[in-house]
Structure formats: C-alpha cells, structure tokens
Design a protein around this motif. Sequence first.
Motif, PDB file in Angstrom:
ATOM      1  N   LYS A 155      -6.172  -1.957  -1.778  1.00  0.00           N
ATOM      2  CA  LYS A 155      -5.077  -2.846  -1.405  1.00  0.00           C
ATOM      3  C   LYS A 155      -4.954  -2.959   0.127  1.00  0.00           C
ATOM      4  O   LYS A 155      -4.719  -4.040   0.658  1.00  0.00           O
ATOM      5  N   SER A 156      -5.133  -1.845   0.815  1.00  0.00           N
ATOM      6  CA  SER A 156      -4.909  -1.832   2.260  1.00  0.00           C
ATOM      7  C   SER A 156      -5.895  -2.736   2.992  1.00  0.00           C
ATOM      8  O   SER A 156      -5.618  -3.191   4.090  1.00  0.00           O
ATOM      9  N   THR A 179      -5.818   7.238   5.417  1.00  0.00           N
ATOM     10  CA  THR A 179      -4.921   6.136   5.745  1.00  0.00           C
ATOM     11  C   THR A 179      -5.318   5.471   7.058  1.00  0.00           C
ATOM     12  O   THR A 179      -5.442   4.249   7.136  1.00  0.00           O
ATOM     13  N   VAL A 225       0.841  -1.204   0.000  1.00  0.00           N
ATOM     14  CA  VAL A 225       0.000   0.000   0.000  1.00  0.00           C
ATOM     15  C   VAL A 225       0.871   1.247   0.000  1.00  0.00           C
ATOM     16  O   VAL A 225       0.671   2.172  -0.800  1.00  0.00           O
ATOM     17  N   TRP A 238      -4.888   2.223  -3.731  1.00  0.00           N
ATOM     18  CA  TRP A 238      -4.155   1.980  -2.478  1.00  0.00           C
ATOM     19  C   TRP A 238      -5.114   1.664  -1.351  1.00  0.00           C
ATOM     20  O   TRP A 238      -4.823   0.850  -0.478  1.00  0.00           O
TER      21      TRP A 238
END
Lengths: 254, 241, 314
Positions: C99-100, A81, A6, C96
């Motif tokens: 994917k995480s 995130t 990632v 991303w």
Amino acid sequence: MTLLAVERMKLFTTRSPWWCAVLALAVTVGFAALMAGTASAESPITIAATQFGYGFGLMVVMVMAALAITTEYRFSTIRATFQAIPNRTAALLAKTTVVALLAAVIGEIAAFGSWGIATVIEPTADLAINTPFEWRAIAGIGAVYGFAAVIAVSVGVLVRHSAGAISVLLIWTSLLENLIMLIPRVGRDIHQWLPFNVAHQFVTGDPDPSARAIQDGPGLSDAVLSPWPALAYFAGFAVVLLVIALTVANKRDA
Amino acid sequence: MTLLATERIKLFTTRSPWWSTVLALGVTVGLATMVGLTHDGPRPLTLTQTQFGTQFGLMVILVMAALAVTTEYRFATIRATFQAIPNRTAALLAKTTVVALLATVLGEIAAFGSWAAAKITATNTDLALTTADDWRRVAGTGLVYGIAAVMAVAVGILVRQSAGAISVLLIWVMLVENLVGLIPRVGADIQEWLPFIAVQRFLGNPGPDAVLGPWASLAYFAGVTAVLLVAALGSAAKRDA
Amino acid sequence: MIEAVGLTKRYGKTLAVDNLSFTVPAGRVTGFLGPNGAGKSTTMRMILGLDAPTGGSALIDGKHYRDLHHPLRTVGALLDAKWVHPNRSARAHLQWMAKSNKLPAKRVDEVLEIVGLTSVAGKRAGGFSLGMSQRLGIAAALLGDPQVLLFDEPVNGLDPEGILWIRKFMHRLAEEGRTVFVSSHLLSEMALTAQELVVIGRGKLISQSSTEDFVAQATENTVRVRSPQLAALRTALGRAGVSIRDEGESLIVSGMDCAEVGELAASTGAVLHELSPQRGSLEEAFMQLTGDSVEYHTEIADGQVPATLVPAGK
C-alpha cells in the motif's frame, strides 16, 4: 492519503491498539456506571461526575499511542517503514495523525458512553447536555485524548523504548505535575502552566457553579487560562514536542 | 548465596538499574533541594515536605524492578536462567531478593538524602529526628521501596511484558487507587484497604481512627505483596519458560 | 546500478566504513564479502538511506535513496528477516508495504506464491522459523518488482535446501537483468553465488573484481618440487631470489612458475621427481586478503578457523 491508509493498516493489524481501546472504554464506562449506581438523592449524578474515569482512559490511550511507535523501533519495522517511505517526516506525521484520530474517537466513545450509561442507570437524573461547560466536559475529552496521543507518539519517537516512554508519560502526567505543586512559593505558579493540568482546565474549567459542586466531578484545574485557550496551549505543547521528535528522527540513523 | 551472586551480576551488568538509580536519587533529592531553597515564611520546613519526592522514587523503583524480570522474558534470557537453575522458585526468589535489597538501599539513600538536602538548603527548619515516628517516616521509605520492588517483580513475572507490567503498576498506584476513593458511599471504605494507601499511612501520620496503625499498614502491604509473589512463583513454575 | 563514492561512517571514535567506493553492475550477482564487523550491514543501511553517511554518498541509478519515488519499485532489500512485527500476519506485513508504494494488493499474493508462503500467509510472523522469516523478507524485497535488490547475509541459518533455493533464485534475478547485491562472510558461498565480488575489511575496500580474477589474484600460486639433489636446487633457487619453504621431502617455491623452476633445475643439473603447480583454496585467499582486517580475532592459532564457523554479526 495513501500514507494514512498504510498507518491505519499497520495499527490495526497488531493487537495492542485493540486491547487498549477495549480497556479504556471498559474502565471509563464502567466507572460511570459505578458512579451512577452509587448516586443518591443527596449526591445526585451530574454530567461532570459521569466523566470521572476519563483520566484513566487518558493513561491507557497514551500507552497505546506510545506503543504504536516504540514497537516499531523494538521490532525494527521502523526501518522497513523508512525503506518504503524514505520521507520520514511524512511517514511519522501519517502515523501521528492516525493514532491521534483513533485516540480522539476512543475519547468520544468513552465520554458519550459514560454519559449514556449514566442516563440509562439514572433516568431521572438531570443529565441533559445544555451548557457549553457540559459539552466540553463530554465532547472535549476526544480532543484531549487526541492531542495527548500526539504527545505520546512524540515521546515514543524520542525515547524509542516502550518501557522508557510509558514510564516518562505516566509518571509525568499522574505524578510529577502534582508533585511540583508541593514546592513552596513557586510550585503553584509552575503547576498552572503544566500541559496536562491545562488540558484538564479545558474539560473541567468554567463550570456552571449552580449546577455543579466540586466533589461531583473530576477535581478542578488551577490553570489560569480559560478553557479554549487552554486547549490551544495544550495543542501547542503537543506540536512543539512533535516538531522536536520529527527533527530528531530525521537526523538520527534508523 | 550463589544464586544471589548470580542475580546480582545479572542485574548490574545491564543498564536499566543504573539509569533507575540515578533518576530515583536525582529527582527525589533534587525536589527536596528545591523545596529547601524555595522555602520561606514563618512556619518551619517540616519533615513531610522534605519527603514528598520519595513518591517519585517509588515509581522509578517499580519500573526498575519490573524491568529486571520482564527484560529476561523479552530477551529470552529467562530460558538461560532456568536452564542454569532448574529450580525456578529458587532462581526467581534470588532475583526478587537482590532487586528488593537494591530498592531498600535506594530508598534509604533517597529518604535520608532528601532530608539532608532540605536541612542544608533551608534556613528555617524543624527537621530533628527525635521521635520513633520521625524515624519511621524517613527510614521507612527503604522498607516501602523494598516491598514495592517485590510486588513489581511479581507483577513482572505474571505479565511478562515490560509495557504491560509498567502500565499496570503505574496506573494502579497513581490513578486507580485515587479514583476508587471518589466512588460515592463505598469508595472511601474500599480505598482504606488498597495497598499503596496503606503505604501512605505507614509513611504519614495516621490519626487514631485510621483502620490500621502505621506498622499494621506496612504488614498489610507486605501481606498483599507476599500473596502476589506466591501467585507469580506458582504460575512461573507451571508455565513453559 | 549501485554506486558508492567515498562512503564513510563514523560511530564515535570507530570508523565503521572508511572511504568506500565501488559499483555494482546490473545483470550480475555481486557479492559483498568481508569478515564479521567489516561494515557490510552499515554500508547496506547507508545505501537504503537508513543511516546517514558521515561522508561520501551511495547512489542507486544515480539517485539518493531518499529521492526515489515509491522506492520499493526501484529497490528491494532484505537486510534482516526479523524486521517484522511478531503479532502481524505475513500477509498484513506485505499489505502495508504494498500500500505504501501504491502496489496492487494482488501483488502480495504473487510474491507469497513465489517464495512459497501462501499456505501460512495468515499466520503471525513471530511464529515463523528463520527459514520462513527469510522467505518473507525476500517476498517483501520482491514486492515492487524492483530492478535493484540487496540481500544481507540471506543464507544465514538456512538449511542446505534453502541455501540452494536462494542461490538459484539470485541467479535468475540477475539473468533478468537486475542488479543483485548480496553480502556474506562466507567466501565459499560467494564463490558459488556471485560473479562479481566487492571485498572489504575493517570498512576499507580490499578489492573489486570478478570472482574468478579475485580467486586467481588472491590465491598464492606456488610450485612443488621434489628432487634427490634438493640441497643444490635450494642453493640455486636461493640465488634466484625466490622464497622457498620446506614441506616434508619437497620444496614449495613461490614467485616462479613451473617452467622457470624446470629450467633452473636443468641448468643446475638437478633431477626432478616432481614439478607441480599448487593452487590455494578460496578460504586461504580470503584469509590472506582480509587477515589483517578481521575485527575479532579468534584465539585459535594460525587463523585456521574457517570463516564459516563464525556466526554472522548484525
């Protein structure tokens, strides 16, 4: 492994790492070419002298590493995130690892590239890598870049602003460590233990005196540690900063 | 005058100039105090030793001045500025002037503050400001900070990004100018003509065989800065805001 | 299901969220309503584990957000459409994230298709209009096909077409049995979108009920009477202890329904020319309930500025 993938995707889908990588390589290798091109019979090119530009590459790599995290704060993608990966320690460790690995790779390419271009320009010069010092002077640069990237990411996590983090890092490494030396009596003793001076000891320390005059390479470090403990000390400093940064990031609101 | 007042309000209603001020003054004067306190031995403390922290202040000034303009680009307030003052050259010159004035004042405080701090804390000193050269080496810091701030604003206008502008400025000043001198044969000659090396001559004691005397070095530094500023103003006038 | 229990967040001296408890049920669209600065975004950030509560907790299906395994598969959220790196393409941003949480790469193309961004997926997100960013944010929220969805002011800055699209979209998500929690400072929008309402002001819970009940309870029910014997009627009403105000030729009575007013008029012997129930508007209800808890009062008198004119605070 997923987290590393990632962070790799995140890093390479923005532009600044590419810019920084290109800049770091161009300037370090360019500097080596300049050194080789201007070498003469009385001051021949040496392995140490091919690595003159490594300090410049170090700055660029630290800027890149700091930006990798501060831009996440700037654009609030750090929240995305932490939303995707609530375990902040894992998320930030993955980022640190990826950035440090990239920095190390840039360091190795820069170092061997610098050495390579010098051997091309000055094929007659003695640039064979024989002694442990010579190996450290070239291959060791990747290790220094890698740990420096860990320091830069940690400072980035703590400061959260690109401008602030970059200023702290650059002023610290290129100015403050040297200024401290000028303090009477205690300055030199303190300087011996400052992290980037110690890292410099790993790269330049313990040279083979017969093969190298001082003016033929990056200035020598005055650190008292021998090279490998110096690297360990530098790594230890990076780890301590990282632990502080991770602790703060876990406590703080994202 | 209105434009200057406008820019003064803009500068002092954000936080980074305050931070920079505290940091620049705190560290420079702090270092001079440490020098004063740790100094001993037979030789008296010299003027040069009291002023070494001003290099640090110079870096902070560069960062502060660059941020004064790059943050305008970052938050797109530059558009509001150009909307209010369509004459971009005038608007940017006003900003440059205000930032440079602040930098000059900070430079004088940092230099004289360092001098005073060392004089108070050290016992064995030789810090009387007697000759014109002595005065230049202390009071000159303000001029250097002011001109350096103009250079940083110019770079900020050209680069428009905080991270980029700060990296360019700091790496140039602290690293590139020093590395150039290490190039065999030609390095030292090139280095003589680099702007911040000229600053060192102005604030130091250049020998008689230096390429330029102290005041000529300052003029050279100012000239390089003026060229950069003109380039920056030219590009800002042409570019979409 | 989302459950907040005694949720509290303090920033220095200010109490942004004050002992807030509510539940958001599955299968319904639940509106999270409050004036700007009421603590809606802070609450949502605490639900997502981004901000640590000073006290209390927020649970999703009985778990803290941090304890969810691959949280994007359970909770999707759009808190701010600008939380995207401007130089990263829309597709790279979703990749991303996918994917995480170990989501298949083809899911990225699916959600891009759902929100209608397929044609611009390779473009840098920094160049997107607000409407497109909002759609990208929704795509990110849908990525893990989650059962719980949070949207913070999703219609902000959207054109009417976009607003309609989001409204229908949220209804569909709820019909599929998902938990949909959507914040807004616009009651008019919430009345059309939400079936349940959690209303807060100054960080405190004001009410939790169905939208219908909220409107019914909050709206001041009054009766308008017109009569040639207005003076006599006024005296009689005054004696009955209800509040009266004059409005032109008529009286507005609150605290009595039409039947009671009619009976009173008959016993007084007053002739009635009009006897009609009055229903307050949604905005009035909202203003009445949150009137004391608006963080930033406007200078304009009487609180007549509809909440719709105030830009949303983030």
